[in-house]
Scaffold this motif. Sequence first.
Motif, PDB file in Angstrom:
ATOM      1  N   GLU A  90       1.032  -1.126   0.018  1.00 16.09           N
ATOM      2  CA  GLU A  90      -0.092   0.030   0.008  1.00 16.09           C
ATOM      3  C   GLU A  90       0.876   1.248  -0.106  1.00 16.09           C
ATOM      4  OE1 GLU A  90      -3.673   1.047   2.416  1.00 16.09           O
ATOM      5  OE2 GLU A  90      -2.197   1.596   3.572  1.00 16.09           O
ATOM      6  N   ALA A  91       0.667   1.972  -1.118  1.00 16.52           N
ATOM      7  CA  ALA A  91       1.434   3.365  -1.086  1.00 16.52           C
ATOM      8  C   ALA A  91       0.622   4.417  -0.581  1.00 16.52           C
ATOM      9  CB  ALA A  91       1.692   3.635  -2.394  1.00 16.52           C
ATOM     10  N   ARG A  92       1.571   5.390  -0.102  1.00 13.37           N
ATOM     11  CA  ARG A  92       0.792   6.881   0.180  1.00 13.37           C
ATOM     12  C   ARG A  92       1.937   7.789   0.218  1.00 13.37           C
ATOM     13  NH1 ARG A  92       2.000   3.754   4.566  1.00 13.37           N
ATOM     14  NH2 ARG A  92       3.097   4.721   6.375  1.00 13.37           N
ATOM     15  N   GLN A  93       1.529   8.924   0.087  1.00 18.19           N
ATOM     16  CA  GLN A  93       2.550   9.923   0.263  1.00 18.19           C
ATOM     17  C   GLN A  93       3.249  10.157   1.518  1.00 18.19           C
ATOM     18  OE1 GLN A  93       0.164  13.394  -1.009  1.00 18.19           O
ATOM     19  NE2 GLN A  93       0.806  13.327  -3.104  1.00 18.19           N
ATOM     20  N   TRP A  94       4.582   9.681   1.611  1.00 14.37           N
ATOM     21  CA  TRP A  94       5.784   9.265   0.864  1.00 14.37           C
ATOM     22  C   TRP A  94       6.200   8.085   1.402  1.00 14.37           C
ATOM     23  CZ3 TRP A  94       4.889  11.281  -3.581  1.00 14.37           C
ATOM     24  CH2 TRP A  94       4.345  12.970  -3.368  1.00 14.37           C
ATOM     25  N   THR A 126      -3.230   2.002  -3.337  1.00 14.08           N
ATOM     26  CA  THR A 126      -2.763   3.127  -2.653  1.00 14.08           C
ATOM     27  C   THR A 126      -3.866   3.702  -1.821  1.00 14.08           C
ATOM     28  OG1 THR A 126      -1.958   5.548  -3.236  1.00 14.08           O
ATOM     29  CG2 THR A 126      -3.438   4.461  -4.610  1.00 14.08           C
ATOM     30  N   ALA A 127      -3.253   4.696  -0.894  1.00 16.18           N
ATOM     31  CA  ALA A 127      -4.471   5.135   0.056  1.00 16.18           C
ATOM     32  C   ALA A 127      -4.714   6.619  -0.309  1.00 16.18           C
ATOM     33  CB  ALA A 127      -3.579   5.292   1.484  1.00 16.18           C
ATOM     34  N   ASP A 128      -3.984   7.087  -1.201  1.00 20.22           N
ATOM     35  CA  ASP A 128      -4.290   8.558  -1.558  1.00 20.22           C
ATOM     36  C   ASP A 128      -4.185   8.774  -3.310  1.00 20.22           C
ATOM     37  OD1 ASP A 128      -1.217   8.464  -1.892  1.00 20.22           O
ATOM     38  OD2 ASP A 128      -1.138   9.268   0.056  1.00 20.22           O
ATOM     39  N   VAL A 129      -3.146   9.034  -3.856  1.00 18.82           N
ATOM     40  CA  VAL A 129      -3.029   9.439  -5.131  1.00 18.82           C
ATOM     41  C   VAL A 129      -2.454   8.013  -5.913  1.00 18.82           C
ATOM     42  CG1 VAL A 129      -2.815  11.733  -4.790  1.00 18.82           C
ATOM     43  CG2 VAL A 129      -0.981  10.464  -5.026  1.00 18.82           C
ATOM     44  N   ILE A 130      -2.413   8.317  -7.097  1.00 23.89           N
ATOM     45  CA  ILE A 130      -1.772   7.240  -7.916  1.00 23.89           C
ATOM     46  C   ILE A 130      -0.325   7.108  -7.995  1.00 23.89           C
ATOM     47  CG2 ILE A 130      -1.354   6.208 -10.393  1.00 23.89           C
ATOM     48  CD1 ILE A 130      -3.946   7.436 -11.143  1.00 23.89           C
TER      49      ILE A 130
END
Length: 198
Positions: A90-94, A126-130
Amino acid sequence: MHPAGPAAAVIATLWWVLLAGATAIFLFVAGLIAFAWRRPPGDRDERGFVIGLGLAFPLAVLAALLVYGLVVGERLLPRPGPDVVTVRAEARQWAWRFGYGDAPGRQTEGVMHIPAGRPVDVEITTADVIHAFWVPRLAGKLDAVPGHVNVLRIEADAPGRYAGLSGEYSGPGYREHRFTVIAHDAAAWQRFLQGETP
């Protein structure tokens, strides 16, 4: 250019085939241009050039590329099997967070653990943007899309550390959106699953 897994090896071979093919086509077209300039002024039968080189040659090249692309694409598809390990990314910034199907509740931040020599299906979201999940030495790049899970098959041939990054611009700070993949031998993988810190 230094693949460390089967998917990366297929992609590297594809790259070399495309480079060699593009070079051959470039040299062939350059030769045709040189031939056309040196042709005697009275020789004006272009029909052979138009049909043979204007239609048949591009169609043959495109058909070969299509067949080759389908074969390569088929080899890269994830397939179920008894040895497949599942990891959720799971990605998120950053940052990246990883969860493990064989160790429910176990999560790591910025470091993904996998067994060497076994296929791993990475469920990417992802939890926010692409963002994009990319470990160049192990496999190709796949986008992390909000509200959707994409699956990428990776595999490391040998134990070691492999650099991963987000290959998609997702705002200021994306250049440092990196992670590490640690491939363990069988014994170290079992210790990791049992909760030991590697």
